[in-house]
Motif scaffolding. Structure first.
Motif, PDB file in Angstrom:
ATOM      1  N   CYS A 162       0.818  -1.219   0.000  1.00 31.08           N
ATOM      2  CA  CYS A 162       0.000   0.000   0.000  1.00 31.08           C
ATOM      3  C   CYS A 162       0.850   1.267   0.000  1.00 31.08           C
ATOM      4  O   CYS A 162       0.575   2.209  -0.746  1.00 31.08           O
ATOM      5  N   GLU A 163       1.886   1.319   0.832  1.00 32.40           N
ATOM      6  CA  GLU A 163       2.680   2.544   0.905  1.00 32.40           C
ATOM      7  C   GLU A 163       3.455   2.794  -0.386  1.00 32.40           C
ATOM      8  O   GLU A 163       3.752   3.945  -0.722  1.00 32.40           O
ATOM      9  N   LYS A 164       3.761   1.735  -1.141  1.00 31.60           N
ATOM     10  CA  LYS A 164       4.441   1.913  -2.433  1.00 31.60           C
ATOM     11  C   LYS A 164       3.511   2.574  -3.448  1.00 31.60           C
ATOM     12  O   LYS A 164       3.960   3.352  -4.305  1.00 31.60           O
ATOM     13  N   VAL A 165       2.217   2.292  -3.365  1.00 31.95           N
ATOM     14  CA  VAL A 165       1.256   2.940  -4.257  1.00 31.95           C
ATOM     15  C   VAL A 165       1.280   4.447  -4.029  1.00 31.95           C
ATOM     16  O   VAL A 165       1.249   5.245  -4.976  1.00 31.95           O
ATOM     17  N   HIS A 166       1.343   4.855  -2.762  1.00 31.81           N
ATOM     18  CA  HIS A 166       1.403   6.281  -2.442  1.00 31.81           C
ATOM     19  C   HIS A 166       2.659   6.907  -3.039  1.00 31.81           C
ATOM     20  O   HIS A 166       2.606   7.976  -3.672  1.00 31.81           O
ATOM     21  N   GLN A 167       3.785   6.251  -2.864  1.00 33.18           N
ATOM     22  CA  GLN A 167       5.046   6.775  -3.398  1.00 33.18           C
ATOM     23  C   GLN A 167       4.973   6.915  -4.913  1.00 33.18           C
ATOM     24  O   GLN A 167       5.382   7.944  -5.475  1.00 33.18           O
ATOM     25  N   ASP A 168       4.439   5.894  -5.585  1.00 32.83           N
ATOM     26  CA  ASP A 168       4.345   5.936  -7.045  1.00 32.83           C
ATOM     27  C   ASP A 168       3.423   7.057  -7.506  1.00 32.83           C
ATOM     28  O   ASP A 168       3.704   7.744  -8.500  1.00 32.83           O
ATOM     29  N   CYS A 169       2.324   7.251  -6.804  1.00 29.64           N
ATOM     30  CA  CYS A 169       1.374   8.295  -7.176  1.00 29.64           C
ATOM     31  C   CYS A 169       2.020   9.676  -7.060  1.00 29.64           C
ATOM     32  O   CYS A 169       1.904  10.509  -7.970  1.00 29.64           O
ATOM     33  N   VAL A 170       2.718   9.922  -5.958  1.00 32.38           N
ATOM     34  CA  VAL A 170       3.368  11.225  -5.782  1.00 32.38           C
ATOM     35  C   VAL A 170       4.481  11.412  -6.811  1.00 32.38           C
ATOM     36  O   VAL A 170       4.667  12.510  -7.358  1.00 32.38           O
ATOM     37  N   ASP A 171       5.232  10.345  -7.108  1.00 29.06           N
ATOM     38  CA  ASP A 171       6.271  10.441  -8.145  1.00 29.06           C
ATOM     39  C   ASP A 171       5.665  10.868  -9.481  1.00 29.06           C
ATOM     40  O   ASP A 171       6.236  11.707 -10.201  1.00 29.06           O
TER      41      ASP A 171
END
Length: 547
Positions: free
Chosen positions: A449-458
């Motif tokens: 889940c936290e990787k999805v957040h990182q990818d979205c912000v990137d």
């Protein structure tokens, strides 16, 4: 200092109902009073303690600013740039007002809030004695009957979903996903999720999922590990409960003790009142907070009701997009229009959707967050605020719930925006493309889940220059750090999950059958833009099922 959580007292003092007339308490069907305001009474001087997210609604209700004390800062670029006076938590807000005084709470305070306050204040926190709840009856139901009941409730769902998907060729793969929906393993999964001897549940989503019965006030469900039966506990004057009557008891703790002889008892700390939780402790149980585990238990079984999830997602798309088209046309023609007019059109479209696709199930509003940015950039329920040529954005973030015989089979949560400035329209296109083309297709089994957040912000940062130039983003901010204070989505488990989110620190791993929402909320200056779609992790692809 006394903290008052009684809804009638809050309504009498401040003129609005803290669950029915605010946004988040209505969304959190399993924990409304964890997010409602409280009255802080300091020697007769009364303040309303509220989450900052409800600012727009509280202003609409006319609450004087000098009587408000906010906590849990709302994440917006304006707050990032200008700062916020909101306390970090409810406990911090209480500490600022109470000083060194004792803190007295009612027995109706959710046990989860009691635990948070007790962690900070210890023995300074005192609980008022609760009035006796009255006698209850205990009913026994067979687990096999629950499985049979859900099989009946699901009847016709796959056929209705196929009709809804007939004009959505990019989602046709969902028909096969529905056909191979997994077996119902609700009780086996419950055993694996809970480190307890039994579970006591009364929150509506859990009552419905445990019994296949329509939830109602005063109904609780008890299930013991390994048992082929479960028990309904209801007020003695409730004559609507099926099953075999196996006992009458003076209280809920006494009824529980008649079935389970002590041990670890899992409870919903975000629903159960403090008085009952403490009474269960006094009755010899080790009370185990399990709201998160029960939320995950619902979320991980969503795929068994995929047909209803698809219907709910497409109903939301149909109704929100239709309502915003109505608003766009009215504004273009210079017609008089308010936020509530747009909401009324949304409600009219629900039966139109059912008629067009032959949906035999009840579809009702779940929640609605609909506001123009010239009124507020905070999430808000619609008012009679007028929309005019000067309106820059109208955000419509809402969900429906599908019920069969009163049991919730699915809910939805999507957002669309009517954006009327060139820079705002460009930003809205960016957000929608990031979600649909960048984030959702890459949410596959094994994604954290936290990787999805990182990818979205990137992906958002690839457009930083455009957003800054258009005035939709302040220059020089650390977007990962600031946007890390909020999620970019969440799982669904018969409601929006507030416990399993796409955000930093959430290490939950997605699997085939995971279902949730991905969103970008972008409130800044005179714009409030939202783009949000529901997604489903299928065997061969991840679908934006509300597109």
């Amino acid at each position: 200092m006394r903290l008052i959580t009684d809804c009638d007292q809050i309504a009498g003092e401040f003129g609005f109902h803290p669950i029915k007339q605010l946004l988040t308490p209505g969304i959190r069907m399993d924990a409304p009073k964890m997010v409602t305001p409280l009255i802080a009474d300091r020697n007769g001087e009364r303040f309303l303690l509220a989450r900052e997210q409800e600012t727009g609604n509280l202003r609409a209700h006319g609450i004087p600013a000098d009587r408000l004390r906010f906590f849990e800062r709302y994440v917006s670029f304006d707050n990032m740039v200008n700062g916020s006076s909101a306390a970090e938590s409810l406990a911090d807000a209480v500490a600022e007002l109470a000083g060194s005084d004792p803190i007295i709470v009612g027995a109706d305070l959710p046990y989860g809030r009691y635990l948070d306050l007790h962690e900070q204040f210890g023995d300074r926190l005192r609980v008022e004695a609760s009035a006796p709840s009255g006698p209850v009856l205990l009913y026994r139901l067979a687990v096999s009957d629950v499985h049979d009941r859900f099989a009946r409730l699901r009847s016709g769902g796959a056929e209705a979903a196929a009709r809804v998907l007939r004009d959505r060729p990019h989602l046709r793969g969902l028909v096969d996903e529905i056909d191979r929906a997994p077996a119902d393993t609700r009780f086996e999964l419950l055993e694996s999720k809970l480190n307890a001897d039994a579970v006591l549940a009364a929150a509506p989503p859990n009552v419905g999922e445990l019994t296949g019965l329509a939830p109602r006030a005063g109904l609780a469900v008890l299930w013991a590990r390994g048992s082929e039966h479960l028990y309904c506990i209801a007020a003695a004057d409730d004559y609507t409960i099926p099953g075999e009557v196996v006992g009458a008891h003076a209280s809920v703790p006494a009824a529980v003790r008649s079935v389970v002889d002590g041990g670890r008892l899992a409870i919903e700390e975000q629903w159960l009142d403090t008085g009952t939780a403490l009474a269960l402790r006094d009755a010899g149980f080790e009370v185990v907070p399990a709201s998160r585990e029960l939320s995950l238990w619902r979320e991980e079984r969503d795929s068994t009701d995929l047909a209803f999830m698809v219907i709910a997602a497409q109903a939301s798309r149909y109704c929100i997009e239709g309502a915003l088209q109505h608003a766009r046309q009215a504004l273009d023609e210079g017609a008089a229009l308010t936020e509530r007019d747009v909401f009324r059109r949304y409600l009219e479209l629900i039966p139109e959707f059912r008629a067009e696709f032959g949906i035999p199930f009840a579809i009702a509003p779940f929640f609605v967050n609909c506001h123009s940015a010239d009124r507020t950039i905070y999430p808000a329920i619609p008012t009679e605020h007028a929309l005019t040529a000067a309106t820059t954005t109208l955000k419509f973030d809402a969900g429906v719930k599908i019920t069969v015989d009163g049991v919730v089979m699915a809910t939805s949560d999507i957002a669309r925006s009517l954006v009327r400035t060139p820079g705002g329209r460009q930003a809205y296109r960016i957000f929608t493309d990031v979600i649909r083309d960048g984030v959702i297709p890459n949410m596959r089994p094994g994604t954290v889940c936290e990787k999805v957040h990182q990818d979205c912000v990137d992906l958002l940062l690839e457009h930083e220059a455009e957003l800054v130039e258009s005035g939709l983003m302040p220059a020089g901010i650390d977007l990962h750090a600031e946007y890390g204070r909020r999620n970019v989505g969440h799982l669904m488990g018969k409601q929006e999950s507030f416990l399993t989110e796409l955000r930093p620190g959430h290490a939950y791993v997605l699997a085939e059958g995971s279902f949730g929402a991905c969103e970008i909320q972008w409130p800044y200056r005179d714009h409030s833009i939202a783009s949000e779609d529901l997604w489903y992790v299928g065997r061969d692809a991840t679908y934006a099922i509300s597109s």
